[in-house]
Design a protein around this motif. Sequence first.
Motif, PDB file in Angstrom:
ATOM      1  N   SER A  32       0.844  -1.196   0.015  1.00  0.00           N
ATOM      2  CA  SER A  32       0.056   0.107   0.091  1.00  0.00           C
ATOM      3  C   SER A  32       0.880   1.357  -0.123  1.00  0.00           C
ATOM      4  CB  SER A  32      -1.060   0.189   1.453  1.00  0.00           C
ATOM      5  OG  SER A  32      -1.710  -1.165   1.178  1.00  0.00           O
ATOM      6  N   PHE A  33       2.037   1.351   0.751  1.00  0.00           N
ATOM      7  CA  PHE A  33       2.856   2.388   0.780  1.00  0.00           C
ATOM      8  C   PHE A  33       3.471   2.829  -0.547  1.00  0.00           C
ATOM      9  CE2 PHE A  33       7.075   4.182   1.701  1.00  0.00           C
ATOM     10  CZ  PHE A  33       6.669   5.337   2.398  1.00  0.00           C
ATOM     11  N   ARG A  34       3.949   1.640  -1.207  1.00  0.00           N
ATOM     12  CA  ARG A  34       4.619   1.904  -2.621  1.00  0.00           C
ATOM     13  C   ARG A  34       3.602   2.618  -3.431  1.00  0.00           C
ATOM     14  NH1 ARG A  34       6.805  -3.441  -1.514  1.00  0.00           N
ATOM     15  NH2 ARG A  34       5.004  -4.635  -2.836  1.00  0.00           N
ATOM     16  N   VAL A  35       2.544   1.925  -3.341  1.00  0.00           N
ATOM     17  CA  VAL A  35       1.602   2.282  -4.646  1.00  0.00           C
ATOM     18  C   VAL A  35       1.044   3.847  -4.215  1.00  0.00           C
ATOM     19  CG1 VAL A  35      -1.066   2.345  -5.362  1.00  0.00           C
ATOM     20  CG2 VAL A  35       0.289   0.218  -5.092  1.00  0.00           C
ATOM     21  N   ALA A  36       0.864   4.053  -2.844  1.00  0.00           N
ATOM     22  CA  ALA A  36       0.479   5.640  -2.576  1.00  0.00           C
ATOM     23  C   ALA A  36       1.431   6.666  -2.644  1.00  0.00           C
ATOM     24  CB  ALA A  36      -0.015   5.526  -1.021  1.00  0.00           C
ATOM     25  N   ALA A  37       2.775   6.317  -2.521  1.00  0.00           N
ATOM     26  CA  ALA A  37       4.033   7.208  -2.583  1.00  0.00           C
ATOM     27  C   ALA A  37       3.938   7.898  -4.209  1.00  0.00           C
ATOM     28  CB  ALA A  37       5.111   6.507  -2.422  1.00  0.00           C
ATOM     29  N   GLY A  38       3.575   7.167  -5.265  1.00  0.00           N
ATOM     30  CA  GLY A  38       3.260   7.492  -6.487  1.00  0.00           C
ATOM     31  C   GLY A  38       5.079   7.698  -7.029  1.00  0.00           C
ATOM     32  N   PRO A  39       5.156   8.464  -8.134  1.00  0.00           N
ATOM     33  CA  PRO A  39       6.403   8.422  -8.622  1.00  0.00           C
ATOM     34  C   PRO A  39       7.684   9.212  -7.976  1.00  0.00           C
ATOM     35  CG  PRO A  39       5.026   9.872  -9.929  1.00  0.00           C
ATOM     36  CD  PRO A  39       4.132   9.183  -8.822  1.00  0.00           C
ATOM     37  N   GLN A  40       8.717   8.988  -8.265  1.00  0.00           N
ATOM     38  CA  GLN A  40      10.007   9.786  -7.628  1.00  0.00           C
ATOM     39  C   GLN A  40      10.030  11.201  -8.148  1.00  0.00           C
ATOM     40  OE1 GLN A  40      13.821   8.055  -8.236  1.00  0.00           O
ATOM     41  NE2 GLN A  40      14.839   9.202  -6.871  1.00  0.00           N
ATOM     42  N   GLN A  41      10.073  12.126  -7.579  1.00  0.00           N
ATOM     43  CA  GLN A  41      10.141  13.678  -7.924  1.00  0.00           C
ATOM     44  C   GLN A  41      11.432  14.082  -8.127  1.00  0.00           C
ATOM     45  OE1 GLN A  41       6.981  15.393  -8.322  1.00  0.00           O
ATOM     46  NE2 GLN A  41       6.168  13.175  -7.998  1.00  0.00           N
ATOM     47  N   LEU A  42      12.294  13.459  -7.477  1.00  0.00           N
ATOM     48  CA  LEU A  42      13.660  14.247  -7.408  1.00  0.00           C
ATOM     49  C   LEU A  42      14.918  13.158  -7.514  1.00  0.00           C
ATOM     50  CD1 LEU A  42      13.419  16.782  -4.662  1.00  0.00           C
ATOM     51  CD2 LEU A  42      13.473  17.238  -7.073  1.00  0.00           C
ATOM     52  N   LEU A  43      15.541  13.146  -8.792  1.00  0.00           N
ATOM     53  CA  LEU A  43      16.682  11.996  -8.800  1.00  0.00           C
ATOM     54  C   LEU A  43      17.578  12.303  -8.089  1.00  0.00           C
ATOM     55  CD1 LEU A  43      16.393  11.419 -12.727  1.00  0.00           C
ATOM     56  CD2 LEU A  43      15.222   9.932 -10.879  1.00  0.00           C
ATOM     57  N   GLY A 221      16.433   8.077   0.447  1.00  0.00           N
ATOM     58  CA  GLY A 221      17.019   7.076  -0.471  1.00  0.00           C
ATOM     59  C   GLY A 221      15.996   7.341  -2.015  1.00  0.00           C
ATOM     60  N   GLN A 222      16.621   6.552  -2.871  1.00  0.00           N
ATOM     61  CA  GLN A 222      15.813   6.647  -4.254  1.00  0.00           C
ATOM     62  C   GLN A 222      14.680   5.931  -4.450  1.00  0.00           C
ATOM     63  OE1 GLN A 222      17.892   8.491  -7.499  1.00  0.00           O
ATOM     64  NE2 GLN A 222      19.449   7.301  -7.295  1.00  0.00           N
ATOM     65  N   GLY A 223      14.463   4.804  -3.470  1.00  0.00           N
ATOM     66  CA  GLY A 223      13.559   3.603  -3.815  1.00  0.00           C
ATOM     67  C   GLY A 223      14.145   2.386  -4.039  1.00  0.00           C
ATOM     68  N   GLY A 230      14.100   3.911 -16.195  1.00  0.00           N
ATOM     69  CA  GLY A 230      15.107   4.566 -15.219  1.00  0.00           C
ATOM     70  C   GLY A 230      14.079   5.350 -14.245  1.00  0.00           C
ATOM     71  N   THR A 231      12.846   5.008 -14.212  1.00  0.00           N
ATOM     72  CA  THR A 231      11.921   5.548 -12.958  1.00  0.00           C
ATOM     73  C   THR A 231      12.179   4.435 -11.950  1.00  0.00           C
ATOM     74  OG1 THR A 231       9.901   4.493 -13.790  1.00  0.00           O
ATOM     75  CG2 THR A 231      10.404   6.769 -14.481  1.00  0.00           C
ATOM     76  N   ARG A 232      11.673   5.064 -10.543  1.00  0.00           N
ATOM     77  CA  ARG A 232      11.868   4.050  -9.476  1.00  0.00           C
ATOM     78  C   ARG A 232      10.434   4.074  -8.870  1.00  0.00           C
ATOM     79  NH1 ARG A 232      17.555   3.017  -7.393  1.00  0.00           N
ATOM     80  NH2 ARG A 232      18.960   3.983  -8.898  1.00  0.00           N
ATOM     81  N   LEU A 265       9.151  10.492   2.711  1.00  0.00           N
ATOM     82  CA  LEU A 265      10.278  10.105   1.519  1.00  0.00           C
ATOM     83  C   LEU A 265      10.626  11.636   0.867  1.00  0.00           C
ATOM     84  CD1 LEU A 265       8.692   6.933  -0.210  1.00  0.00           C
ATOM     85  CD2 LEU A 265      10.248   7.133   1.745  1.00  0.00           C
ATOM     86  N   ALA A 266      11.930  11.929   1.155  1.00  0.00           N
ATOM     87  CA  ALA A 266      12.259  13.114   0.669  1.00  0.00           C
ATOM     88  C   ALA A 266      12.244  13.458  -0.828  1.00  0.00           C
ATOM     89  CB  ALA A 266      13.438  13.755   1.533  1.00  0.00           C
ATOM     90  N   ARG A 267      12.522  12.322  -1.384  1.00  0.00           N
ATOM     91  CA  ARG A 267      12.655  12.497  -3.013  1.00  0.00           C
ATOM     92  C   ARG A 267      11.281  12.067  -3.512  1.00  0.00           C
ATOM     93  NH1 ARG A 267      17.484  13.414  -4.582  1.00  0.00           N
ATOM     94  NH2 ARG A 267      19.215  13.068  -3.119  1.00  0.00           N
ATOM     95  N   PHE A 268      10.261  11.702  -2.920  1.00  0.00           N
ATOM     96  CA  PHE A 268       9.201  11.437  -3.533  1.00  0.00           C
ATOM     97  C   PHE A 268       8.077  12.437  -2.972  1.00  0.00           C
ATOM     98  CE2 PHE A 268      11.046   7.502  -3.950  1.00  0.00           C
ATOM     99  CZ  PHE A 268      10.684   6.849  -4.921  1.00  0.00           C
ATOM    100  N   GLY A 269       8.208  13.209  -2.049  1.00  0.00           N
ATOM    101  CA  GLY A 269       7.471  14.225  -1.372  1.00  0.00           C
ATOM    102  C   GLY A 269       6.288  13.555  -0.764  1.00  0.00           C
ATOM    103  N   TYR A 270       6.509  12.438  -0.358  1.00  0.00           N
ATOM    104  CA  TYR A 270       5.357  11.490   0.134  1.00  0.00           C
ATOM    105  C   TYR A 270       5.550  11.432   1.726  1.00  0.00           C
ATOM    106  CZ  TYR A 270       2.075   7.735   1.221  1.00  0.00           C
ATOM    107  OH  TYR A 270       1.229   6.750   1.524  1.00  0.00           O
ATOM    108  N   LEU A 271       4.291  11.483   2.413  1.00  0.00           N
ATOM    109  CA  LEU A 271       4.066  11.416   3.850  1.00  0.00           C
ATOM    110  C   LEU A 271       3.294  10.241   4.003  1.00  0.00           C
ATOM    111  CD1 LEU A 271       5.106  12.397   6.918  1.00  0.00           C
ATOM    112  CD2 LEU A 271       2.885  13.475   6.831  1.00  0.00           C
ATOM    113  N   GLY A 272       3.930   9.153   4.379  1.00  0.00           N
ATOM    114  CA  GLY A 272       2.914   7.922   4.726  1.00  0.00           C
ATOM    115  C   GLY A 272       2.810   7.812   6.159  1.00  0.00           C
ATOM    116  N   ALA A 273       1.580   7.716   6.611  1.00  0.00           N
ATOM    117  CA  ALA A 273       1.392   7.850   8.185  1.00  0.00           C
ATOM    118  C   ALA A 273       0.143   6.800   8.511  1.00  0.00           C
ATOM    119  CB  ALA A 273       0.713   9.567   8.569  1.00  0.00           C
ATOM    120  N   TRP A 274       0.660   6.197   9.755  1.00  0.00           N
ATOM    121  CA  TRP A 274      -0.390   5.406  10.186  1.00  0.00           C
ATOM    122  C   TRP A 274      -0.809   5.643  11.733  1.00  0.00           C
ATOM    123  CZ3 TRP A 274       4.372   4.393   7.894  1.00  0.00           C
ATOM    124  CH2 TRP A 274       4.387   3.674   6.735  1.00  0.00           C
TER     125      TRP A 274
END
Length: 314
Positions: A32-43, A221-223, A230-232, A265-274
């Motif tokens: 669920s975390f991988r799906v919700a985070a979406g694509p990497q924003q910063l390589l 990290g990059q994921g 080339g995406t992650r 995730l600083a390179r995805f701009g995603y905050l996964g919270a539980w």
Amino acid sequence: MSALTDEVKDPASPVALWLRSTFPDHKEIQKSFRVAAGPQQLLMPATVAPGTQGAAIDWWLRMLADGAVTLRLPLGGLMKRPGPWGEAGLELLSELGGIRAKVDRPVVGPLTPGQFADRNDEWWARVCYALALMGELFRAPVENSRLMSLSESSRAADLLALANDAEVADLIAMRDLARQRLLPSLPAGPVASGMTFDGSKDLNADADLIAGGMLVDFKAGQGGQPRADGTRAASLARSDLDQLLGYTLLDYSDRFGLHTVAIYLARFGYLGAWPLNELCTQLAGRPIDLTHLRAEFAEVLRGPLRTHWNQRSR
């Protein structure tokens, strides 16, 4: 004494063994975390030193949220591993927080980011990188550190120059993304960064940030492995979950009143919270009693873990 971050990565550690047997059901949360985070924003640029860069953005993210950031880790690094970088490091810490002598040992006060509101982004990035380098002295050998390029005559300006231009630009980009994605999502309430827990006397651990009862761990990290294009995808290692659980359980007295744990995730701009109880219940596969588990975790640290340490040191 070992650190929580090391123990959760060691599959033979009593800490990892207990956490994974007590909380075995992690795969659905990871998916669920991988799906919700979406694509990497910063390589990550090729010339970036990943470990130091990750620690550097940790510092900057703490400063965005916390008005009084403790600098005990970089000072501890300078004291633990004296070297030609010492004067430059003490000069910088003095400029940032003010060092005073106490029983012939310097003590540094907190960094108050608001006092430096007139400084530009490059200065902030270089300060964070320098703090990361000094913090590494506390946790790792220095043979490959850029601090080795400094001399006894080096000054704070020389220390600030150690980050390369790509690292500075990358840090600024991650800071900008955090302003958009992280800060608006933090709950209102007391903020603390770099805090230790009741159980830190049993196992070294200091968390990145607690805001309004939400504990947030930063990852830069990059994921996962790169795809053909080339995406992650984002990754959530079992050890990442164990780290969140460890922080929670080390708060023996519930001093921080945690109700939510999160990873940013600083390179995805995603905050996964539980929500904490929901996460623990899902991972355990049954209702849990957090007070009981904290007591049981303390027993693991004071018994099997110490035995494990003694065996490793032989």
